[in-house]
Design an enzyme around this catalytic site. Structure first.
Site, PDB file in Angstrom:
ATOM      1  N   ASN A 167       1.033  -1.366   0.029  1.00 26.68           N
ATOM      2  CA  ASN A 167       0.184   0.034   0.195  1.00 26.68           C
ATOM      3  C   ASN A 167       0.875   1.143   0.035  1.00 26.68           C
ATOM      4  O   ASN A 167       1.521   1.724   1.035  1.00 26.68           O
ATOM      5  CB  ASN A 167      -0.910  -0.039   1.315  1.00 26.68           C
ATOM      6  N   TRP A 168       1.040   1.990  -1.039  1.00 26.10           N
ATOM      7  CA  TRP A 168       1.887   2.975  -1.266  1.00 26.10           C
ATOM      8  C   TRP A 168       1.258   4.426  -0.819  1.00 26.10           C
ATOM      9  O   TRP A 168       2.067   5.057  -0.566  1.00 26.10           O
ATOM     10  CB  TRP A 168       2.213   3.168  -2.680  1.00 26.10           C
ATOM     11  N   LYS A 169       0.182   4.216  -0.239  1.00 31.59           N
ATOM     12  CA  LYS A 169      -0.513   5.509   0.165  1.00 31.59           C
ATOM     13  C   LYS A 169      -0.318   6.607  -0.507  1.00 31.59           C
ATOM     14  O   LYS A 169      -0.063   6.494  -1.816  1.00 31.59           O
ATOM     15  CB  LYS A 169       0.107   5.541   1.788  1.00 31.59           C
ATOM     16  N   SER A 229       3.597  -2.341  10.425  1.00 28.22           N
ATOM     17  CA  SER A 229       4.874  -2.402  10.779  1.00 28.22           C
ATOM     18  C   SER A 229       5.464  -3.832  10.373  1.00 28.22           C
ATOM     19  O   SER A 229       6.385  -4.134  11.060  1.00 28.22           O
ATOM     20  CB  SER A 229       5.228  -2.021  12.100  1.00 28.22           C
ATOM     21  N   GLU A 258      -6.683   4.516   7.940  1.00 27.45           N
ATOM     22  CA  GLU A 258      -6.667   5.983   7.458  1.00 27.45           C
ATOM     23  C   GLU A 258      -7.697   6.602   6.712  1.00 27.45           C
ATOM     24  O   GLU A 258      -8.279   7.862   7.155  1.00 27.45           O
ATOM     25  CB  GLU A 258      -5.240   6.112   6.715  1.00 27.45           C
ATOM     26  N   HIS A 295      -9.451   1.264   4.682  1.00 25.84           N
ATOM     27  CA  HIS A 295      -8.226   1.239   5.265  1.00 25.84           C
ATOM     28  C   HIS A 295      -8.338   2.302   6.799  1.00 25.84           C
ATOM     29  O   HIS A 295      -9.222   3.273   6.647  1.00 25.84           O
ATOM     30  CB  HIS A 295      -7.159   1.914   4.510  1.00 25.84           C
ATOM     31  N   GLY A 355       2.477   2.198  10.796  1.00 28.65           N
ATOM     32  CA  GLY A 355       3.408   3.319  10.530  1.00 28.65           C
ATOM     33  C   GLY A 355       4.069   3.579  11.847  1.00 28.65           C
ATOM     34  O   GLY A 355       4.730   4.788  12.085  1.00 28.65           O
ATOM     35  N   GLU A 373      -5.514  -5.108  10.672  1.00 21.89           N
ATOM     36  CA  GLU A 373      -4.400  -3.873  10.709  1.00 21.89           C
ATOM     37  C   GLU A 373      -4.753  -3.273  12.074  1.00 21.89           C
ATOM     38  O   GLU A 373      -5.412  -2.339  12.005  1.00 21.89           O
ATOM     39  CB  GLU A 373      -4.301  -2.994   9.699  1.00 21.89           C
ATOM     40  N   GLY A 395       2.755  -1.103   4.458  1.00 20.54           N
ATOM     41  CA  GLY A 395       2.872   0.319   3.748  1.00 20.54           C
ATOM     42  C   GLY A 395       4.174   0.702   3.632  1.00 20.54           C
ATOM     43  O   GLY A 395       4.910   0.561   2.796  1.00 20.54           O
ATOM     44  N   GLY A 396       4.775   1.201   4.849  1.00 20.13           N
ATOM     45  CA  GLY A 396       6.157   2.131   4.736  1.00 20.13           C
ATOM     46  C   GLY A 396       7.219   1.009   3.980  1.00 20.13           C
ATOM     47  O   GLY A 396       7.845   1.475   3.160  1.00 20.13           O
TER      48      GLY A 396
HETATM   49  P1  PGA Z   1       2.915  -0.050   7.715  1.00 16.57           P
HETATM   50  O1  PGA Z   1       1.384   0.277   6.971  1.00 16.57           O
HETATM   51  O2  PGA Z   1       3.502  -1.073   7.098  1.00 16.57           O
HETATM   52  O3  PGA Z   1       3.543   1.538   7.325  1.00 16.57           O
HETATM   53  O4  PGA Z   1       2.703   0.089   9.197  1.00 16.57           O
HETATM   54  C1  PGA Z   1       0.542  -0.583   6.780  1.00 16.57           C
HETATM   55  C2  PGA Z   1      -0.793  -0.354   6.448  1.00 16.57           C
HETATM   56  O5  PGA Z   1      -1.282   0.695   6.729  1.00 16.57           O
HETATM   57  O6  PGA Z   1      -1.276  -0.971   5.388  1.00 16.57           O
END
Ligand code: PGA
Length: 253
Positions: A10-12, A214, A97, A95, A173, A167, A235-236
């Site tokens: 997930n590149w956000k 994470s 967010e 998600h 994050g 998640e 994500g990251g």
């Molecule tokens: P993260 O994000 O790996 O940066 O913790 C995961 C996600 O939001 O899907």
């Protein structure tokens, strides 16, 4: 029952179209070889066409980070399933967010999931508790509600096109991942049980449940060794070619 692992990036809200192409080109030679798992990337909308062109024939799929439920009309700034379908096979829905910053609810998640499925786009539906909910001891209740209401009205046949990502919000994050054992307990005890109540035992047993929050090269293998963790939503680390490839390799072994 063997469930094929999935590693999804997930590149956000990161990368211009040109930067996204650079990222995908850096990953492609090694990522395309890891073909015993499903590999997916989720760029921003503006980068989807270029990334999709780069990935043609690679076996790596492109998805969108959200969709609206109407097909077209006066909905400024929204993207419809028909538009996403031009380039994508998958979509992330709900998600944390989106829930946290943009007012998504279980009801809007449900509408988006139904719209995606109606257009043959496979949703990755995200669920997970906040730190406050965890500390209050309501993790199971929250996650169960997100699944039961987010998937309300679906029939068991939908299950083969559905993926769940658990998640925990406090792990996203933050560098503070759940322990593999705790995550597995939620997958097996809460997520799969709730899926069974909506879609039936058989469908629930076949569904992939990803862990997210994470995930890094250093902890990925420990997650994938758990019986009810069928992959990761990353994500990251998905923005770093070496890290994403290492995570995909850990899922493939
Ligand atoms: P993260 O994000 O790996 O940066 O913790 C995961 C996600 O939001 O899907």
């Amino acid at each position: 029952m063997a469930r094929k692992p999935i590693v999804a990036g997930n590149w956000k809200m990161n990368k211009t179209s040109a930067e996204a192409v650079g990222l995908v080109e850096a990953m492609l030679p090694r990522l395309r070889e890891i073909d015993t798992i499903e590999r997916m990337v989720f760029p921003v909308y503006t980068a989807i066409p270029a990334v999709s062109a780069c990935l043609t024939g690679s076996g790596i799929v492109v998805g969108a980070q959200n969709i609206f439920w109407e097909e077209a009309g006066a909905y400024t700034a929204e993207i419809s399933p028909v538009m996403v379908k031009e380039f994508c096979t998958h979509v992330i829905i709900g998600h944390s967010e989106r829930r946290q910053y943009f007012g998504e609810t279980d009801e809007t998640v449900n509408k988006r999931v139904k719209a995606a499925l109606a257009h043959d786009i496979k949703p990755i539906v995200c669920v997970g508790e906040t730190l406050k909910e965890r500390e209050a001891g309501t993790t199971a209740e929250v996650v169960r509600r997100q699944i039961v209401e987010g998937l309300a009205g679906l029939n068991p046949a939908a299950a083969e096109n559905l993926i769940i990502a658990y998640e925990p919000v406090w792990a996203i994050g933050t560098g503070m991942a759940a322990t593999p054992e705790d995550a597995n307990a939620v997958h097996a005890g809460t997520v799969r049980t709730a899926l069974a109540s909506v879609l039936g035992e058989e469908a629930a047993a076949a569904m992939r449940i990803l862990y997210g929050g994470s995930v890094k090269p250093g902890n990925a293998k420990a997650f994938f060794e758990q019986p009810d963790i069928d992959g990761a939503l990353v994500g990251g680390a998905s923005l770093k070619p070496d890290d994403f490839i290492a995570i995909a390799e850990a899922a493939a072994i």
